[in-house]
Write a protein that holds these residues in place. Structure first.
Motif, PDB file in Angstrom:
ATOM      1  N   TYR A   1       0.823  -1.208   0.000  1.00 23.18           N
ATOM      2  CA  TYR A   1       0.000   0.000   0.000  1.00 23.18           C
ATOM      3  C   TYR A   1       0.862   1.265   0.000  1.00 23.18           C
ATOM      4  CZ  TYR A   1      -3.942  -2.996   1.315  1.00 23.18           C
ATOM      5  OH  TYR A   1      -4.918  -3.960   1.358  1.00 23.18           O
TER       6      TYR A   1
ATOM      7  N   PHE B   1       0.583   3.938   1.648  1.00 23.79           N
ATOM      8  CA  PHE B   1       0.394   4.703   2.878  1.00 23.79           C
ATOM      9  C   PHE B   1       0.974   3.884   4.028  1.00 23.79           C
ATOM     10  CE2 PHE B   1      -3.539   2.407   1.876  1.00 23.79           C
ATOM     11  CZ  PHE B   1      -3.727   1.633   3.015  1.00 23.79           C
ATOM     12  N   HIS B   2       1.413   4.595   5.078  1.00 29.49           N
ATOM     13  CA  HIS B   2       1.938   3.904   6.251  1.00 29.49           C
ATOM     14  C   HIS B   2       0.845   3.032   6.844  1.00 29.49           C
ATOM     15  CE1 HIS B   2       5.833   5.815   6.538  1.00 29.49           C
ATOM     16  NE2 HIS B   2       5.269   7.004   6.387  1.00 29.49           N
ATOM     17  N   HIS B   3       1.199   1.788   7.107  1.00 33.52           N
ATOM     18  CA  HIS B   3       0.266   0.877   7.756  1.00 33.52           C
ATOM     19  C   HIS B   3       1.065  -0.203   8.466  1.00 33.52           C
ATOM     20  CE1 HIS B   3       1.156  -1.292   4.041  1.00 33.52           C
ATOM     21  NE2 HIS B   3       0.703  -2.390   4.632  1.00 33.52           N
TER      22      HIS B   3
ATOM     23  N   HIS C   1       4.993  -0.061   7.226  1.00 38.05           N
ATOM     24  CA  HIS C   1       5.564  -0.188   5.889  1.00 38.05           C
ATOM     25  C   HIS C   1       4.689   0.561   4.890  1.00 38.05           C
ATOM     26  CE1 HIS C   1       3.324  -3.830   7.031  1.00 38.05           C
ATOM     27  NE2 HIS C   1       3.056  -4.084   5.763  1.00 38.05           N
ATOM     28  N   LYS C   2       5.349   1.140   3.887  1.00 39.00           N
ATOM     29  CA  LYS C   2       4.687   1.989   2.895  1.00 39.00           C
ATOM     30  C   LYS C   2       5.484   1.945   1.604  1.00 39.00           C
ATOM     31  CE  LYS C   2       3.805   6.925   2.083  1.00 39.00           C
ATOM     32  NZ  LYS C   2       3.864   8.271   2.702  1.00 39.00           N
TER      33      LYS C   2
ATOM     34  N   LYS D   1      -3.444   2.227  10.514  1.00 40.78           N
ATOM     35  CA  LYS D   1      -2.773   3.334   9.833  1.00 40.78           C
ATOM     36  C   LYS D   1      -2.146   4.346  10.789  1.00 40.78           C
ATOM     37  CE  LYS D   1      -6.006   3.045   5.978  1.00 40.78           C
ATOM     38  NZ  LYS D   1      -7.016   3.779   5.196  1.00 40.78           N
TER      39      LYS D   1
END
Length: 165
Positions: A57, A59-61, A105-106, A129
């Protein structure tokens, strides 16, 4: 094969982990669909199942209900690991990343990226998130997770079996 070990501190938003993220560089040679099939079979042999093929993804997740492995079977990416205060890491086909629950991770950028992901014992995964109110439950979930009995790449010897004691 010795993995690179990356440790990230809790930044108040992304919990990260007391366990290091493990990065195996050039761990396998097959590419494209042959590489993806090899990863799925190899991970399953070591008890990491519930696999999928896709990417990361943008975005940070992080996941609080399972650890995760990512095997890159084609292309490359620049990943931001450990949240905003983490580290930007280039990865490419042949690399395997073992991500402890809680580690952010992003995908910052990628080219032709193909990944097989899987989870120990086929655990279900969630997506967090770093939003307000997530942490109490996410922290509780992470604390209850057992250390897997085998590394998705090396099996019962080495890897997380050695480094996540």
């Amino acid at each position: 094969m010795q993995p690179e070990k990356l440790l990230f501190n809790d930044d108040g938003t992304i919990p990260n982990s007391k366990y290091p993220l493990l990065l195996y560089r050039n761990a396998f040679v097959l590419r494209d669909n042959n590489g993806a099939g090899w990863l799925e079979e190899h991970f399953a042999t070591n008890g990491w199942i519930n696999s999928w093929r896709n990417g990361v993804y943008p975005f940070h997740h992080y996941h609080s209900t399972s650890h995760e492995v990512l095997g890159i079977y084609k292309g490359s990416a620049l990943l931001h690991l450990g949240g905003e205060r983490g580290e930007k890491v280039k990865v490419q086909a042949g690399d395997i990343i073992v991500i402890p629950a809680g580690v952010g991770h992003k995908n910052l950028a990628s080219a032709g990226l193909g990944i097989v992901g899987a989870y120990p014992d086929g655990r279900d995964w969630d997506i967090n998130k770093g939003l307000p109110g997530e942490r109490p439950k996410a922290d509780e979930n992470i604390a209850l997770l057992p250390v897997p009995g085998a590394d998705p790449f090396t099996g019962r010897l080495g890897g997380l079996v050695s480094y996540w004691k």
